[in-house]
Scaffold this motif. Structure first.
Motif, mmCIF file in Angstrom:
data_model
loop_
_atom_site.group_PDB
_atom_site.id
_atom_site.type_symbol
_atom_site.label_atom_id
_atom_site.label_comp_id
_atom_site.label_asym_id
_atom_site.label_seq_id
_atom_site.Cartn_x
_atom_site.Cartn_y
_atom_site.Cartn_z
ATOM 1 N N ALA A 74 -17.625 1.437 -3.959
ATOM 2 C CA ALA A 74 -18.044 2.030 -5.229
ATOM 3 C C ALA A 74 -18.598 0.968 -6.173
ATOM 4 N N ARG A 75 -17.973 -0.201 -6.177
ATOM 5 C CA ARG A 75 -18.461 -1.282 -7.038
ATOM 6 C C ARG A 75 -19.858 -1.721 -6.611
ATOM 7 N N GLU A 76 -20.042 -1.849 -5.283
ATOM 8 C CA GLU A 76 -21.344 -2.289 -4.776
ATOM 9 C C GLU A 76 -22.439 -1.259 -5.051
ATOM 10 N N GLU A 77 -22.076 0.020 -5.029
ATOM 11 C CA GLU A 77 -23.071 1.068 -5.273
ATOM 12 C C GLU A 77 -23.354 1.253 -6.767
ATOM 13 N N GLY A 78 -22.673 0.505 -7.606
ATOM 14 C CA GLY A 78 -22.952 0.543 -9.035
ATOM 15 C C GLY A 78 -22.383 1.735 -9.738
ATOM 16 N N ARG A 79 -21.350 2.341 -9.181
ATOM 17 C CA ARG A 79 -20.736 3.457 -9.861
ATOM 18 C C ARG A 79 -20.034 2.969 -11.127
ATOM 19 N N ALA A 80 -19.565 3.928 -11.921
ATOM 20 C CA ALA A 80 -18.904 3.549 -13.168
ATOM 21 C C ALA A 80 -17.718 2.665 -12.865
ATOM 22 N N ALA A 81 -17.661 1.525 -13.528
ATOM 23 C CA ALA A 81 -16.622 0.538 -13.255
ATOM 24 C C ALA A 81 -15.413 0.704 -14.155
ATOM 25 N N SER A 82 -15.422 1.766 -14.953
ATOM 26 C CA SER A 82 -14.324 1.981 -15.894
ATOM 27 C C SER A 82 -13.007 2.181 -15.121
ATOM 28 N N GLY A 83 -12.069 1.306 -15.393
ATOM 29 C CA GLY A 83 -10.745 1.409 -14.760
ATOM 30 C C GLY A 83 -10.671 0.829 -13.379
ATOM 31 N N PHE A 84 -11.795 0.359 -12.807
ATOM 32 C CA PHE A 84 -11.769 -0.199 -11.450
ATOM 33 C C PHE A 84 -10.908 -1.453 -11.377
ATOM 34 N N ASP A 85 -11.054 -2.305 -12.379
ATOM 35 C CA ASP A 85 -10.299 -3.564 -12.348
ATOM 36 C C ASP A 85 -8.790 -3.311 -12.340
ATOM 37 N N GLU A 86 -8.374 -2.345 -13.172
ATOM 38 C CA GLU A 86 -6.946 -2.049 -13.242
ATOM 39 C C GLU A 86 -6.450 -1.432 -11.933
ATOM 40 N N ILE A 87 -7.234 -0.517 -11.358
ATOM 41 C CA ILE A 87 -6.853 0.103 -10.090
ATOM 42 C C ILE A 87 -6.796 -0.937 -8.974
ATOM 43 N N GLU A 88 -7.775 -1.830 -8.968
ATOM 44 C CA GLU A 88 -7.818 -2.873 -7.937
ATOM 45 C C GLU A 88 -6.608 -3.789 -8.044
ATOM 46 N N SER A 89 -6.199 -4.098 -9.278
ATOM 47 C CA SER A 89 -5.018 -4.936 -9.477
ATOM 48 C C SER A 89 -3.756 -4.249 -8.968
ATOM 49 N N GLU A 90 -3.649 -2.947 -9.243
ATOM 50 C CA GLU A 90 -2.482 -2.195 -8.783
ATOM 51 C C GLU A 90 -2.429 -2.137 -7.268
ATOM 52 N N ILE A 91 -3.569 -1.921 -6.645
ATOM 53 C CA ILE A 91 -3.611 -1.870 -5.176
ATOM 54 C C ILE A 91 -3.235 -3.217 -4.581
ATOM 55 N N ARG A 92 -3.748 -4.274 -5.223
ATOM 56 C CA ARG A 92 -3.438 -5.623 -4.728
ATOM 57 C C ARG A 92 -1.929 -5.888 -4.810
ATOM 58 N N ASP A 93 -1.290 -5.459 -5.903
ATOM 59 C CA ASP A 93 0.160 -5.637 -6.032
ATOM 60 C C ASP A 93 0.909 -4.825 -4.980
ATOM 61 N N ALA A 94 0.433 -3.590 -4.738
ATOM 62 C CA ALA A 94 1.086 -2.738 -3.738
ATOM 63 C C ALA A 94 0.965 -3.332 -2.346
ATOM 64 N N ARG A 95 -0.207 -3.891 -2.030
ATOM 65 C CA ARG A 95 -0.398 -4.506 -0.711
ATOM 66 C C ARG A 95 0.500 -5.731 -0.548
ATOM 67 N N GLU A 96 0.669 -6.484 -1.620
ATOM 68 C CA GLU A 96 1.532 -7.664 -1.561
ATOM 69 C C GLU A 96 2.992 -7.262 -1.320
ATOM 70 N N ALA A 97 3.428 -6.199 -2.045
ATOM 71 C CA ALA A 97 4.797 -5.713 -1.844
ATOM 72 C C ALA A 97 4.992 -5.198 -0.418
ATOM 73 N N ALA A 98 3.996 -4.475 0.096
ATOM 74 C CA ALA A 98 4.068 -3.980 1.470
ATOM 75 C C ALA A 98 4.128 -5.133 2.468
ATOM 76 N N GLY A 99 3.433 -6.227 2.151
ATOM 77 C CA GLY A 99 3.488 -7.410 3.013
ATOM 78 C C GLY A 99 4.884 -8.005 3.063
ATOM 79 N N HIS A 100 5.602 -7.993 1.921
ATOM 80 C CA HIS A 100 6.976 -8.486 1.900
ATOM 81 C C HIS A 100 7.887 -7.620 2.759
ATOM 82 N N VAL A 101 7.686 -6.295 2.668
ATOM 83 C CA VAL A 101 8.489 -5.392 3.490
ATOM 84 C C VAL A 101 8.222 -5.640 4.966
ATOM 85 N N ARG A 102 6.963 -5.861 5.307
ATOM 86 C CA ARG A 102 6.614 -6.125 6.714
ATOM 87 C C ARG A 102 7.281 -7.422 7.203
ATOM 88 N N SER A 103 7.377 -8.410 6.332
ATOM 89 C CA SER A 103 8.058 -9.658 6.702
ATOM 90 C C SER A 103 9.533 -9.408 6.972
#
Length: 234
Positions: A184-213
């Motif tokens: 969506a970012r590459e296609e130039g869609r509205a970027a409103s809230g993308f940064d915040e959503i991306e940060s949340e996803i990144r945190d969730a992936r990191e937590a999931a990585g800890h569980v996998r460990s």
């Protein structure tokens, strides 16, 4: 009369010889037995012990004979050892549980005794046959610990499997969400809230990585080999 005295002397000499031979056979069997043997009074005082018994205790035989069984009990077990000796005699050829005995160097040895009351020249005595079970009980304890570790390993494997299944779905969906945001970012869609959503996803992936460990650590209990990535025919 002289002839009778000669005959009596020869018979007496023969009796003494048979008695000496019997005593020698008894001593030979007693001293060469591989199990600890002893003869005690009914009160628990040692009258005789063989070489194997002396080796187990670490004392000279002269240091054992004449002493009571409580004198060789491990600290704190004096009463239990004496009571066990008494119960085994009352049971007629009874066996004691493993008895903790303190050796001359201070170490402990566990010995089972089979005690049989006998009469010797009108005196009530106890013939005791021992068996050193120290090493046997140590191996049983190690085997019990190994069996418990196997049970823990099976439990850990089951827990890891149950965690890993939903975790795989979480990680996969997070990866898809992150990919969709990037598209969506590459296609130039509205970027409103993308940064915040991306940060949340990144945190969730990191937590999931800890569980996998954690799951990977749990699997160590169930198997020693590491996971290997291989091609699978879907």
């Amino acid at each position: 009369a002289i002839g009778n005295q000669i005959v009596q002397s020869l018979e007496l000499e023969s009796s003494f010889r048979r008695l000496a031979d019997s005593e020698q056979r008894y001593r030979t069997l007693m001293q060469n037995a591989r199990e600890p043997l002893s003869v005690l009074t009914s009160e628990g005082t040692f009258r005789e012990v063989n070489q194997r018994f002396a080796e187990i205790l670490g004392f000279e035989k002269e240091h054992i004979v004449g002493r009571h069984v409580r004198d060789f009990a491990a600290p704190g077990h004096e009463v239990d050892n004496v009571d066990g000796f008494g119960r085994s005699i009352a049971a007629e050829a009874g066996r004691t549980p493993p008895v903790p005995i303190q050796r001359a160097d201070g170490s402990l040895v566990l010995v089972e005794f089979s005690n049989t009351p006998i009469d010797i020249a009108g005196e009530r005595m106890v013939f005791s046959v021992g068996r050193d079970v120290t090493e046997e009980l140590r191996r049983q304890s190690q085997l019990l610990i190994s069996e418990r570790m196997v049970s823990i390993g099976m439990l850990a494997a089951g827990v890891a499997h149950e965690i890993n299944n939903p975790l795989s779905a979480v990680v996969a969906n997070l990866d898809l969400a992150a990919r969709d945001l990037e598209i969506a970012r590459e296609e130039g869609r509205a970027a409103s809230g993308f940064d915040e959503i991306e940060s949340e996803i990144r945190d969730a992936r990191e937590a999931a990585g800890h569980v996998r460990s954690l799951v990977r650590d749990l699997k160590v209990f169930s198997r020693t080999e590491e996971d290997r990535r291989t091609a699978v025919d879907v």
